[in-house]
Design a protein around this motif. Structure first.
Motif, PDB file in Angstrom:
ATOM      1  N   TYR A 189       0.849  -1.185   0.000  1.00 14.71           N
ATOM      2  CA  TYR A 189       0.000   0.000   0.000  1.00 14.71           C
ATOM      3  C   TYR A 189       0.887   1.238   0.000  1.00 14.71           C
ATOM      4  O   TYR A 189       2.080   1.191   0.311  1.00 14.71           O
ATOM      5  N   ILE A 190       0.284   2.369  -0.327  1.00 17.63           N
ATOM      6  CA  ILE A 190       0.934   3.676  -0.204  1.00 17.63           C
ATOM      7  C   ILE A 190      -0.157   4.734  -0.068  1.00 17.63           C
ATOM      8  O   ILE A 190      -1.223   4.633  -0.684  1.00 17.63           O
ATOM      9  N   TYR A 191       0.087   5.715   0.793  1.00 20.67           N
ATOM     10  CA  TYR A 191      -0.822   6.857   0.885  1.00 20.67           C
ATOM     11  C   TYR A 191      -0.368   7.932  -0.104  1.00 20.67           C
ATOM     12  O   TYR A 191       0.835   8.154  -0.292  1.00 20.67           O
ATOM     13  N   THR A 192      -1.330   8.591  -0.718  1.00 19.88           N
ATOM     14  CA  THR A 192      -1.024   9.728  -1.581  1.00 19.88           C
ATOM     15  C   THR A 192      -1.705  10.967  -1.022  1.00 19.88           C
ATOM     16  O   THR A 192      -2.787  10.895  -0.429  1.00 19.88           O
TER      17      THR A 192
ATOM     18  N   GLU B   3       9.103  -3.588   0.611  1.00 19.26           N
ATOM     19  CA  GLU B   3       7.937  -2.723   0.407  1.00 19.26           C
ATOM     20  C   GLU B   3       8.376  -1.357  -0.112  1.00 19.26           C
ATOM     21  O   GLU B   3       7.745  -0.789  -1.019  1.00 19.26           O
ATOM     22  N   MET B   4       9.454  -0.844   0.446  1.00 20.72           N
ATOM     23  CA  MET B   4       9.980   0.452   0.006  1.00 20.72           C
ATOM     24  C   MET B   4      10.395   0.403  -1.456  1.00 20.72           C
ATOM     25  O   MET B   4      10.168   1.356  -2.214  1.00 20.72           O
ATOM     26  N   GLU B   5      10.974  -0.699  -1.877  1.00 18.12           N
ATOM     27  CA  GLU B   5      11.356  -0.852  -3.287  1.00 18.12           C
ATOM     28  C   GLU B   5      10.150  -0.706  -4.207  1.00 18.12           C
ATOM     29  O   GLU B   5      10.200   0.007  -5.218  1.00 18.12           O
ATOM     30  N   GLN B   6       9.039  -1.359  -3.869  1.00 17.52           N
ATOM     31  CA  GLN B   6       7.837  -1.261  -4.694  1.00 17.52           C
ATOM     32  C   GLN B   6       7.300   0.169  -4.719  1.00 17.52           C
ATOM     33  O   GLN B   6       6.837   0.653  -5.759  1.00 17.52           O
TER      34      GLN B   6
ATOM     35  N   LEU C  79       2.573  -1.548 -13.232  1.00 17.47           N
ATOM     36  CA  LEU C  79       3.413  -2.330 -12.334  1.00 17.47           C
ATOM     37  C   LEU C  79       2.554  -3.383 -11.638  1.00 17.47           C
ATOM     38  O   LEU C  79       1.362  -3.501 -11.913  1.00 17.47           O
ATOM     39  N   THR C  80       3.163  -4.131 -10.741  1.00 18.65           N
ATOM     40  CA  THR C  80       2.361  -4.948  -9.846  1.00 18.65           C
ATOM     41  C   THR C  80       1.609  -3.988  -8.936  1.00 18.65           C
ATOM     42  O   THR C  80       2.231  -3.265  -8.149  1.00 18.65           O
ATOM     43  N   PRO C  81       0.299  -3.921  -9.045  1.00 18.25           N
ATOM     44  CA  PRO C  81      -0.431  -2.821  -8.404  1.00 18.25           C
ATOM     45  C   PRO C  81      -0.314  -2.823  -6.886  1.00 18.25           C
ATOM     46  O   PRO C  81      -0.308  -3.866  -6.232  1.00 18.25           O
ATOM     47  N   MET C  82      -0.222  -1.598  -6.342  1.00 15.97           N
ATOM     48  CA  MET C  82      -0.303  -1.390  -4.906  1.00 15.97           C
ATOM     49  C   MET C  82      -1.674  -0.804  -4.571  1.00 15.97           C
ATOM     50  O   MET C  82      -2.355  -0.263  -5.461  1.00 15.97           O
ATOM     51  N   HIS C  83      -2.051  -0.893  -3.303  1.00  9.00           N
ATOM     52  CA  HIS C  83      -3.296  -0.265  -2.871  1.00  9.00           C
ATOM     53  C   HIS C  83      -3.018   1.205  -2.573  1.00  9.00           C
ATOM     54  O   HIS C  83      -2.272   1.526  -1.645  1.00  9.00           O
ATOM     55  N   ILE C  84      -3.591   2.077  -3.365  1.00 10.51           N
ATOM     56  CA  ILE C  84      -3.400   3.518  -3.175  1.00 10.51           C
ATOM     57  C   ILE C  84      -4.448   4.023  -2.186  1.00 10.51           C
ATOM     58  O   ILE C  84      -5.644   3.874  -2.403  1.00 10.51           O
ATOM     59  N   GLN C  85      -3.968   4.582  -1.090  1.00 11.29           N
ATOM     60  CA  GLN C  85      -4.827   4.962   0.022  1.00 11.29           C
ATOM     61  C   GLN C  85      -4.942   6.493   0.108  1.00 11.29           C
ATOM     62  O   GLN C  85      -3.996   7.220  -0.186  1.00 11.29           O
ATOM     63  N   TYR C  86      -6.109   6.961   0.585  1.00 12.26           N
ATOM     64  CA  TYR C  86      -6.400   8.396   0.625  1.00 12.26           C
ATOM     65  C   TYR C  86      -6.641   8.930   2.037  1.00 12.26           C
ATOM     66  O   TYR C  86      -7.070  10.066   2.203  1.00 12.26           O
ATOM     67  N   ASP C  87      -6.323   8.135   3.062  1.00 14.01           N
ATOM     68  CA  ASP C  87      -6.676   8.507   4.431  1.00 14.01           C
ATOM     69  C   ASP C  87      -6.061   9.837   4.876  1.00 14.01           C
ATOM     70  O   ASP C  87      -6.624  10.544   5.714  1.00 14.01           O
ATOM     71  N   TYR C  88      -4.869  10.176   4.352  1.00 14.98           N
ATOM     72  CA  TYR C  88      -4.191  11.423   4.737  1.00 14.98           C
ATOM     73  C   TYR C  88      -4.401  12.528   3.699  1.00 14.98           C
ATOM     74  O   TYR C  88      -3.693  13.509   3.676  1.00 14.98           O
ATOM     75  N   ASN C  89      -5.398  12.345   2.884  1.00 17.03           N
ATOM     76  CA  ASN C  89      -5.629  13.257   1.767  1.00 17.03           C
ATOM     77  C   ASN C  89      -6.852  14.138   2.000  1.00 17.03           C
ATOM     78  O   ASN C  89      -7.450  14.635   1.056  1.00 17.03           O
ATOM     79  N   LYS C  90      -7.213  14.326   3.262  1.00 18.81           N
ATOM     80  CA  LYS C  90      -8.384  15.132   3.569  1.00 18.81           C
ATOM     81  C   LYS C  90      -8.065  16.616   3.426  1.00 18.81           C
ATOM     82  O   LYS C  90      -6.919  17.033   3.478  1.00 18.81           O
ATOM     83  N   SER C  91      -9.100  17.407   3.289  1.00 19.73           N
ATOM     84  CA  SER C  91      -8.924  18.855   3.105  1.00 19.73           C
ATOM     85  C   SER C  91      -8.857  19.603   4.422  1.00 19.73           C
ATOM     86  O   SER C  91      -8.395  20.735   4.480  1.00 19.73           O
ATOM     87  N   GLN C  92      -9.359  18.985   5.497  1.00 17.14           N
ATOM     88  CA  GLN C  92      -9.350  19.671   6.778  1.00 17.14           C
ATOM     89  C   GLN C  92      -9.397  18.647   7.908  1.00 17.14           C
ATOM     90  O   GLN C  92      -9.689  17.476   7.681  1.00 17.14           O
TER      91      GLN C  92
ATOM     92  N   VAL D 106       0.737  19.099  -7.018  1.00 17.67           N
ATOM     93  CA  VAL D 106       1.610  18.312  -6.141  1.00 17.67           C
ATOM     94  C   VAL D 106       1.028  16.923  -5.907  1.00 17.67           C
ATOM     95  O   VAL D 106      -0.180  16.707  -5.979  1.00 17.67           O
ATOM     96  N   LEU D 107       1.925  16.004  -5.606  1.00 18.06           N
ATOM     97  CA  LEU D 107       1.535  14.661  -5.198  1.00 18.06           C
ATOM     98  C   LEU D 107       2.541  14.195  -4.151  1.00 18.06           C
ATOM     99  O   LEU D 107       3.744  14.135  -4.418  1.00 18.06           O
ATOM    100  N   GLY D 108       2.054  13.901  -2.940  1.00 18.84           N
ATOM    101  CA  GLY D 108       2.926  13.416  -1.875  1.00 18.84           C
ATOM    102  C   GLY D 108       2.768  11.928  -1.683  1.00 18.84           C
ATOM    103  O   GLY D 108       1.659  11.376  -1.794  1.00 18.84           O
ATOM    104  N   PHE D 109       3.867  11.243  -1.396  1.00 18.42           N
ATOM    105  CA  PHE D 109       3.861   9.815  -1.083  1.00 18.42           C
ATOM    106  C   PHE D 109       4.257   9.635   0.379  1.00 18.42           C
ATOM    107  O   PHE D 109       5.222  10.243   0.861  1.00 18.42           O
ATOM    108  N   PHE D 110       3.536   8.739   1.078  1.00 20.22           N
ATOM    109  CA  PHE D 110       3.662   8.634   2.529  1.00 20.22           C
ATOM    110  C   PHE D 110       3.200   7.242   2.934  1.00 20.22           C
ATOM    111  O   PHE D 110       2.215   6.727   2.392  1.00 20.22           O
ATOM    112  N   SER D 111       3.892   6.616   3.902  1.00 20.35           N
ATOM    113  CA  SER D 111       3.483   5.267   4.315  1.00 20.35           C
ATOM    114  C   SER D 111       2.765   5.249   5.660  1.00 20.35           C
ATOM    115  O   SER D 111       2.414   4.181   6.158  1.00 20.35           O
ATOM    116  N   GLY D 112       2.562   6.421   6.268  1.00 24.02           N
ATOM    117  CA  GLY D 112       1.768   6.487   7.486  1.00 24.02           C
ATOM    118  C   GLY D 112       2.585   6.711   8.738  1.00 24.02           C
ATOM    119  O   GLY D 112       3.800   6.511   8.778  1.00 24.02           O
TER     120      GLY D 112
END
Length: 486
Positions: free
Chosen positions: A378-381, A460-463, A401-414, A435-441
């Motif tokens: 997984y990865i947060y964007t 996981e970091m490699e992927q 690629l081998t798909p990852m689960h793209i997560q939006y939990d940290y992508n809120k507006s407020q 902009v696009l940020g990548f973050f693992s939580g």
């Protein structure tokens, strides 16, 4: 995600050859492997770099290492002369702590600890007066003018109110001793000593008011020597008359500071795109961290040796594409992120220092761990809710690629989860750059000495880095983030 945009972008990528752009090839990803990532990360998160605090010697060592890796990859200095961009900060540090009782010097952090940030540039010579626990019924009858008030307290961390009260009554300084726990003094002294090993940095020249409260903690032994009574006997005194019979020893207090320009630098290199193009994609990650705590060095393996390692390896992966992409790629390792995104703000706000027309930013901050809600893959964007084109790009990249689960939990507006303002991508977002940020939580080791390299999940970091590369490859195409003035 807009299905029409996704279809359009997929069509563009599959037919990129018609626009004389390189087609994506999986061999570009060969430079990104867990072994290389682990090697760089262990170096950047080593104790020898002392937590990479902004402007510190440890951060300078990290900058040197990043530059060496950029040079090895053939990445050019951002202004064709140097990789270092000074970000215009100021720093102050203590010159000395000189506290004396007559001719006997009080040892700082052992006998006495200065708690305030107010410098004492002119020596204070004043008599000490004991004020018990500082109760109002006692204080109203005490003359504190031009004296140093000394109190017995139950909490060394909660001194400001009583210190301010003594100052209003004319005291030049306030000192306190814990009523029963001398270990409380030792712990506080260790904490203050560790924090003062790190220089303080500011975006503007610091100014210190001469009226700031000057507060100290004392060991029980020091108080007993000053007043020639055991602490238990001192605690038993409860009247102004009893206080008046105590000696009033004179102390000398002096602790000047030095203010100077900080040697805090972004490390910036770039990969040229096609001839004479100014359009540029910035890939950023902060390489500074928070330095030392009294419990140990905060090596910052995940935060953000992981992101810094990523841009080093991304630079090496992109290196064979020099002169072939439709955009330049700037690799930006920022300083001062932990102090308030200072390096990113400086780069974004000083376009006169380079020739790049920045079209988009990809930011990498903490991508090495598995958080408590996931097991893998997984990865947060962050930010793509504001920029649908970026959201489409990352999904197209993921499908390649081998798909990852793209997560939006940290992508809120407020509210909770709004991380748009909390990392370097915000410096570009506020200038209306996509902009696009990548973050693992987040995790329990955040900003602690326990954020160590052995806890990074390197496979996981490699992927994740491969996904970032592929997203950046798509963002570097002519059709991505294009405007009429390109």
């Amino acid at each position: 995600m807009n299905a029409r945009i996704l279809f359009f972008l997929s069509f563009v990528i599959l037919h990129a050859g018609h626009a004389q752009s390189p087609k994506f090839k999986h061999k570009y990803l060969n430079a990104i492997d867990s072994t290389s990532l682990k090697k760089h990360l262990y170096i950047l998160a080593s104790d020898s770099l002392e937590g990479r605090n902004t402007g510190s010697d440890g951060e300078h060592k990290a900058a040197k290492y990043i530059i060496e890796q950029f040079q090895t990859a053939g990445i050019q200095p951002y202004n064709d002369s140097t990789y270092l961009q000074n970000i215009g900060l100021w720093t102050w540090r203590w010159n000395a702590f000189d506290f004396r009782n007559k001719e006997n010097k009080l040892e700082h952090y052992k006998d006495i600890t200065y708690l305030s940030t107010a410098p004492i540039e002119t020596i204070i010579n004043a008599k000490c007066i004991f004020i018990g626990n500082g109760a109002d019924t006692l204080m109203q009858d005490l003359n504190l003018n031009d004296k140093i008030a000394v109190a017995v307290v139950e909490n060394l961390n909660n001194w400001y109110q009583l210190a301010s009260k003594t100052k209003r009554q004319g005291a030049l300084a306030f000192m306190m001793v814990h009523c029963s726990d001398n270990e409380a003094f030792s712990e506080l002294a260790q904490r203050m000593q560790a924090s003062r090993q790190e220089q303080s940095v500011y975006s503007t020249k610091p100014h210190f008011s001469k009226s700031l409260t000057k507060a100290f903690a004392l060991s029980a032994e020091t108080v007993e020597q000053l007043f020639s009574l055991p602490l238990d006997s001192l605690k038993a005194l409860n009247s102004v008359d009893a206080f008046s019979r105590l000696p009033q020893p004179e102390l000398s207090l002096y602790c000047p500071i030095t203010i100077e320009r900080a040697q805090a630098n972004n490390v910036v290199g770039y990969l040229p795109g096609k001839t004479k193009t100014a359009a540029t994609l910035v890939i950023s990650a902060h390489y500074d961290h928070v330095g030392k705590q009294y419990r140990g060095i905060c090596v910052g393996a995940d935060d953000n040796a992981s992101g810094t390692t990523a841009i080093i390896q991304l630079a090496k992966a992109f290196a064979p594409l020099k002169g072939k992409l439709d955009k330049n790629i700037v690799f930006l390792a920022t300083s001062g992120e932990e102090k308030g995104l200072l390096g990113a703000f400086y780069f974004a706000d000083h376009p006169q220092e380079h020739t790049f027309a920045i079209k988009a930013n990809i930011n990498v901050d903490m991508i090495g761990r598995i958080d408590s809600t996931h097991k893998s893959n997984y990865i947060y964007t962050i930010g793509n809710n504001h920029y649908p084109e970026f959201d489409s790009l990352v999904h197209v990249a993921n499908s390649m690629l081998t798909p990852m689960h793209i997560q939006y939990d940290y992508n809120k507006s407020q509210g909770f989860g709004n991380y748009l303002r909390l990392s370097d991508h915000y410096a570009f977002h506020r200038n209306n750059i996509p902009v696009l940020g990548f973050f693992s939580g987040l995790h329990k080791d955040y900003h602690k000495p326990t954020d160590t390299p052995d806890k990074i999940n390197y496979s996981e970091m490699e992927q994740r880095v491969k996904l970032i590369f592929t997203t950046a490859f798509l963002a570097a195409q002519k059709t991505a983030f294009s405007t009429q003035d390109d």
